[in-house]
Motif scaffolding. Structure first.
Motif, PDB file in Angstrom:
ATOM      1  N   MET A   1      68.392  34.434  47.089  1.00 30.99           N
ATOM      2  CA  MET A   1      68.367  35.501  48.086  1.00 30.99           C
ATOM      3  C   MET A   1      67.021  35.572  48.771  1.00 30.99           C
ATOM      4  N   LYS A   2      67.038  35.869  50.070  1.00 36.15           N
ATOM      5  CA  LYS A   2      65.823  36.188  50.813  1.00 36.15           C
ATOM      6  C   LYS A   2      66.210  36.975  52.061  1.00 36.15           C
ATOM      7  N   ALA A   3      65.282  37.835  52.491  1.00 39.88           N
ATOM      8  CA  ALA A   3      65.379  38.534  53.782  1.00 39.88           C
ATOM      9  C   ALA A   3      66.667  39.313  53.959  1.00 39.88           C
ATOM     10  N   ALA A   4      67.190  39.888  52.884  1.00 40.57           N
ATOM     11  CA  ALA A   4      68.401  40.701  52.980  1.00 40.57           C
ATOM     12  C   ALA A   4      68.165  42.042  52.307  1.00 40.57           C
ATOM     13  N   VAL A   5      69.054  42.977  52.580  1.00 39.67           N
ATOM     14  CA  VAL A   5      69.039  44.280  51.918  1.00 39.67           C
ATOM     15  C   VAL A   5      70.347  44.410  51.150  1.00 39.67           C
TER      16      VAL A   5
ATOM     17  N   ILE B   1      72.326  34.335  49.870  1.00 35.55           N
ATOM     18  CA  ILE B   1      72.323  35.436  50.839  1.00 35.55           C
ATOM     19  C   ILE B   1      70.963  35.424  51.513  1.00 35.55           C
ATOM     20  N   THR B   2      70.962  35.182  52.821  1.00 30.77           N
ATOM     21  CA  THR B   2      69.700  35.007  53.547  1.00 30.77           C
ATOM     22  C   THR B   2      69.591  35.976  54.715  1.00 30.77           C
ATOM     23  N   GLY B   3      70.287  37.100  54.632  1.00 23.24           N
ATOM     24  CA  GLY B   3      70.196  38.106  55.677  1.00 23.24           C
ATOM     25  C   GLY B   3      71.323  39.103  55.571  1.00 23.24           C
ATOM     26  N   GLY B   4      71.200  40.175  56.345  1.00 27.75           N
ATOM     27  CA  GLY B   4      72.245  41.186  56.394  1.00 27.75           C
ATOM     28  C   GLY B   4      71.951  42.390  55.525  1.00 27.75           C
TER      29      GLY B   4
ATOM     30  N   GLY C   1      72.755  36.601  58.725  1.00 35.11           N
ATOM     31  CA  GLY C   1      72.929  37.460  59.886  1.00 35.11           C
ATOM     32  C   GLY C   1      72.165  38.758  59.743  1.00 35.11           C
ATOM     33  N   SER C   2      72.346  39.650  60.711  1.00 32.42           N
ATOM     34  CA  SER C   2      71.617  40.913  60.723  1.00 32.42           C
ATOM     35  C   SER C   2      72.545  42.123  60.798  1.00 32.42           C
TER      36      SER C   2
END
Length: 220
Positions: free
Chosen positions: A142-146, A120-123, A98-99
């Motif tokens: 993990m990818k594309a997360a902070v 963890i692929t977002g958020g 998610g975002s």
């Protein structure tokens, strides 16, 4: 105040649950998808979200939302393995995407833990944990997360492999920044380990890309 989810499907959680728990217990072949939509869940005596059984659980952080998960310093019920021991604990595969944003305050031990695979692929996720921030027993990906994690133990730990595909990590660790008993692979991303005992540790460490800064009191 226990919310029992005993059927596969999509569930939207909104609002505040004080000193309560969300428990997921479905069939071995069933999946549950939780959407956190400005949800705040606290449990003074155990995990706030507990997955007892499922094929897979996905937690989506809805766009534009702020969500918070908090556990207590003392757990009322632990099994012979000392589990569950995380604010979000899953016995099976767990994915977070998610975002939106998620804040986890783990006052007992770990922040988010899966005894299987953790992804963890977002958020935008901030974790403060007494012990490990993120724990994926079989693997962590993990990818594309902070991620911003402060932990007394390892900020990220797996008894198997760790794969960082992309994203941004800011880590303050009382022990290892990232620790894999197997192979730890970093393909891309921005990793800033501000404090740690050892920075990046694994049986094999493979660095294919990324921007990595480590401040360690022992091994980088």
């Amino acid at each position: 105040s226990v919310v029992n989810i005993d059927a596969a499907g999509d569930y939207v959680l909104s609002g505040t649950l004080t000193n309560g728990q969300v428990v997921i217990n479905v069939g071995d072949d069933e999946k549950v998808h939780l959407y956190l939509n400005n949800a705040e869940i606290t449990n003074d005596s155990g995990s706030a979200i507990l997955v007892l059984n499922a094929k897979k659980v996905v937690i989506t952080l809805n766009d534009g939302t702020e969500n918070m998960i908090t556990d207590g310093a003392n757990y009322a019920e632990l099994d012979e393995n000392g589990e569950p021991d995380a604010a979000i604990f899953s016995h099976d595969d767990l994915t977070i995407n998610g975002s939106g944003s998620l804040t986890v305050l783990a006052n007992y031990a770990d922040g988010i833990e899966s005894r299987d695979d953790l992804k963890i692929t977002g958020g935008n996720i901030a974790i403060t944990a007494v012990d490990d921030g993120l724990f994926g027993n079989n693997s962590f990906e993990m990818k594309a997360a902070v991620l911003v994690i402060t932990s007394g133990g390892d900020t990220i730990h797996s008894d198997g492999d760790i794969i960082i595909e992309s994203g941004t990590l800011t880590l303050n660790s009382g022990d290892d920044g990232m620790h894999a008993d197997g192979t730890l692979t970093i393909n891309d991303g921005t990793i800033d380990i501000l404090t740690c005992y050892e920075g990046i540790e694994g049986t094999d460490v493979v660095l294919n890309g990324g921007n990595i800064d480590i401040v360690a009191s022992d091994d980088g």
